[in-house]
Scaffold this active site. Structure first.
Site, PDB file in Angstrom:
ATOM      1  N   TYR A 177       0.820  -1.130   0.059  1.00  0.00           N
ATOM      2  CA  TYR A 177      -0.071  -0.027   0.106  1.00  0.00           C
ATOM      3  C   TYR A 177       0.749   1.281  -0.144  1.00  0.00           C
ATOM      4  O   TYR A 177       0.578   2.565  -0.775  1.00  0.00           O
ATOM      5  CB  TYR A 177      -1.045   0.043   1.233  1.00  0.00           C
ATOM      6  CG  TYR A 177      -2.340  -1.142   0.922  1.00  0.00           C
ATOM      7  CD1 TYR A 177      -3.005  -0.816  -0.068  1.00  0.00           C
ATOM      8  CD2 TYR A 177      -1.977  -2.387   1.450  1.00  0.00           C
ATOM      9  CE1 TYR A 177      -4.077  -1.736  -0.392  1.00  0.00           C
ATOM     10  CE2 TYR A 177      -3.265  -3.200   1.072  1.00  0.00           C
ATOM     11  CZ  TYR A 177      -4.071  -2.784   0.070  1.00  0.00           C
ATOM     12  OH  TYR A 177      -5.021  -3.700  -0.100  1.00  0.00           O
ATOM     13  N   ARG A 224       1.467   1.838  -3.603  1.00  0.00           N
ATOM     14  CA  ARG A 224       0.284   2.495  -4.209  1.00  0.00           C
ATOM     15  C   ARG A 224       0.160   3.922  -3.820  1.00  0.00           C
ATOM     16  O   ARG A 224      -0.312   4.883  -4.414  1.00  0.00           O
ATOM     17  CB  ARG A 224      -1.023   1.731  -3.940  1.00  0.00           C
ATOM     18  CG  ARG A 224      -1.105   0.175  -3.718  1.00  0.00           C
ATOM     19  CD  ARG A 224      -1.500  -0.180  -5.210  1.00  0.00           C
ATOM     20  NE  ARG A 224      -0.451  -0.260  -6.129  1.00  0.00           N
ATOM     21  CZ  ARG A 224       0.500  -0.900  -6.137  1.00  0.00           C
ATOM     22  NH1 ARG A 224       0.791  -1.980  -5.399  1.00  0.00           N
ATOM     23  NH2 ARG A 224       1.436  -0.867  -7.261  1.00  0.00           N
ATOM     24  N   GLN A 279     -15.290   2.118  -6.500  1.00  0.00           N
ATOM     25  CA  GLN A 279     -14.398   0.890  -5.899  1.00  0.00           C
ATOM     26  C   GLN A 279     -13.002   1.259  -5.629  1.00  0.00           C
ATOM     27  O   GLN A 279     -12.143   0.418  -5.209  1.00  0.00           O
ATOM     28  CB  GLN A 279     -14.680  -0.183  -6.802  1.00  0.00           C
ATOM     29  CG  GLN A 279     -15.999  -0.837  -6.816  1.00  0.00           C
ATOM     30  CD  GLN A 279     -16.079  -1.831  -8.075  1.00  0.00           C
ATOM     31  OE1 GLN A 279     -15.894  -2.828  -7.962  1.00  0.00           O
ATOM     32  NE2 GLN A 279     -16.477  -1.319  -9.303  1.00  0.00           N
ATOM     33  N   VAL A 322      -9.618   3.120  -4.473  1.00  0.00           N
ATOM     34  CA  VAL A 322      -9.175   3.553  -3.366  1.00  0.00           C
ATOM     35  C   VAL A 322      -8.367   4.845  -3.571  1.00  0.00           C
ATOM     36  O   VAL A 322      -8.067   5.557  -2.319  1.00  0.00           O
ATOM     37  CB  VAL A 322      -8.104   2.634  -2.524  1.00  0.00           C
ATOM     38  CG1 VAL A 322      -9.403   1.425  -2.349  1.00  0.00           C
ATOM     39  CG2 VAL A 322      -7.036   2.025  -3.586  1.00  0.00           C
ATOM     40  N   ASP A 323      -8.206   5.269  -4.639  1.00  0.00           N
ATOM     41  CA  ASP A 323      -7.527   6.486  -4.689  1.00  0.00           C
ATOM     42  C   ASP A 323      -8.555   7.700  -4.863  1.00  0.00           C
ATOM     43  O   ASP A 323      -9.889   7.567  -4.468  1.00  0.00           O
ATOM     44  CB  ASP A 323      -6.845   6.572  -6.481  1.00  0.00           C
ATOM     45  CG  ASP A 323      -7.823   6.518  -7.460  1.00  0.00           C
ATOM     46  OD1 ASP A 323      -8.953   7.564  -7.273  1.00  0.00           O
ATOM     47  OD2 ASP A 323      -7.904   5.711  -8.293  1.00  0.00           O
ATOM     48  N   HIS A 357     -14.508   0.721  -1.155  1.00  0.00           N
ATOM     49  CA  HIS A 357     -13.340  -0.348  -0.660  1.00  0.00           C
ATOM     50  C   HIS A 357     -12.310   0.488   0.028  1.00  0.00           C
ATOM     51  O   HIS A 357     -11.272   0.020   0.108  1.00  0.00           O
ATOM     52  CB  HIS A 357     -12.841  -0.817  -1.965  1.00  0.00           C
ATOM     53  CG  HIS A 357     -13.750  -1.828  -2.567  1.00  0.00           C
ATOM     54  ND1 HIS A 357     -13.316  -2.432  -4.022  1.00  0.00           N
ATOM     55  CD2 HIS A 357     -14.996  -2.591  -2.170  1.00  0.00           C
ATOM     56  CE1 HIS A 357     -14.532  -3.057  -4.312  1.00  0.00           C
ATOM     57  NE2 HIS A 357     -15.443  -3.280  -3.296  1.00  0.00           N
ATOM     58  N   GLY A 376     -15.523   1.531 -16.074  1.00  0.00           N
ATOM     59  CA  GLY A 376     -14.280   0.744 -15.989  1.00  0.00           C
ATOM     60  C   GLY A 376     -14.140  -0.184 -14.692  1.00  0.00           C
ATOM     61  O   GLY A 376     -13.355  -0.157 -13.950  1.00  0.00           O
ATOM     62  N   THR A 377     -15.290  -0.929 -14.895  1.00  0.00           N
ATOM     63  CA  THR A 377     -15.131  -2.017 -13.792  1.00  0.00           C
ATOM     64  C   THR A 377     -15.702  -3.526 -14.713  1.00  0.00           C
ATOM     65  O   THR A 377     -16.562  -3.343 -15.465  1.00  0.00           O
ATOM     66  CB  THR A 377     -16.372  -2.006 -12.678  1.00  0.00           C
ATOM     67  OG1 THR A 377     -16.142  -3.053 -11.908  1.00  0.00           O
ATOM     68  CG2 THR A 377     -17.495  -1.458 -13.080  1.00  0.00           C
TER      69      THR A 377
END
Ligand code: NAD
Length: 230
Positions: free
Chosen positions: A53, A56, A86, A88-89, A104, A170-171
């Site tokens: 992480y 990231r 979804q 995390v950014d 998420h 985009g999923t």
């Protein structure tokens, strides 16, 4: 004002330079993603999980929102826009979107391992072993790992039910429960699904699939929506 609900996944941020897990073949440094993004991984090798992480997060401080993120902000001129992501950014927020629900979790936050209500903003990329909450416990990434419950899912369902227009971007629509949100949207609501490799979605009426990259097609699609639905 009509309510326009947007569900985004990793592909939304791909053109900002953040790879989707699928692009990386589900691997990081020869670890499967589940081996670094699960409670078992945290139990077994927390330092590896923190490093994953940290990398990231470090990257997140170096990338920018793309044309797709920016286009979604324009929708707020005429719609009540609710984004369920979804990701995390924080690229939706940095582009200027006002209402973003992070299903998420969030990369730029850490939380206590003894009290889940103790959540802290991180203004730097590195979270280390020995970094503790005010109660003295190790801090962990504020991320929903594989196998953990999704605390904000019920809130996301309530938002999806209010949609007058629903947009998925985009999923792969395979990671549950997020992938099931589209099934809570009213049948007669127009739905759009933007993903260059969109899988067929069965049993969802009024769905238009657009097999294009988000950054390329969203500026045009947003323009169309502002003219057609507002
Ligand atoms: P996913 O299952 O949502 O799949 C990514 C999808 O994005 C694919 O269907 C792909 O075709 C599509 N895509 C790729 N480039 C695109 C583009 N330019 N425009 C539109 N669509 C595009 O995501 P995943 O990568 O398997 O990750 C699973 C979970 O991991 C996510 O739900 C998320 O929680 C997390 N994740 C988050 C980020 C982030 O925060 N940016 C990045 C990677 C993974």
């Amino acid at each position: 004002m009509k309510c326009l609900v947007v569900l985004t996944g990793a592909g939304m941020s791909a053109e900002s330079g953040i790879r989707t897990f699928r692009d990386s073949n589900g691997l990081w440094n020869n670890y499967r993603i589940e081996e670094v993004a699960s409670p078992e991984a945290w139990e077994k090798h927390p330092e590896v999980v923190l490093e994953f992480y940290n990398q990231r997060r470090k990257q997140l401080f170096e990338v920018e929102p793309n044309a797709g993120h920016r286009a979604l902000v324009r929708l707020e001129e005429k719609f009540d826009v609710q984004i369920i992501t979804q990701n995390v950014d924080d690229l939706h927020e940095r582009a200027g979107s006002s209402h973003v629900l992070h299903l998420h979790g969030e990369l730029k936050k850490a939380r206590s391992t003894v009290d889940p209500d103790l959540v802290y903003e991180l203004d730097h990329w590195e979270l280390k072993m020995g970094d503790t909450c005010e109660k003295g416990s190790q801090l962990r990434p504020h991320i929903v790992w594989f196998g953990e419950p999704v605390p904000l899912f019920d809130q996301a369902v309530q938002i999806a039910k209010t949609a007058d227009i629903f947009l998925v971007i985009g999923t792969s629509l395979v990671v549950y429960p997020a992938a099931g949100l589209i099934r809570y949207v009213e049948r007669d609501v127009p739905k759009f699904y933007v993903d260059p490799q969109a899988f067929p979605v069965h049993g969802v009426p009024k769905l238009e699939v657009i097999r294009e990259k988000a950054g390329k097609v969203l500026p045009k699609l947003v323009e169309k929506m502002l003219n057609r639905f507002a």
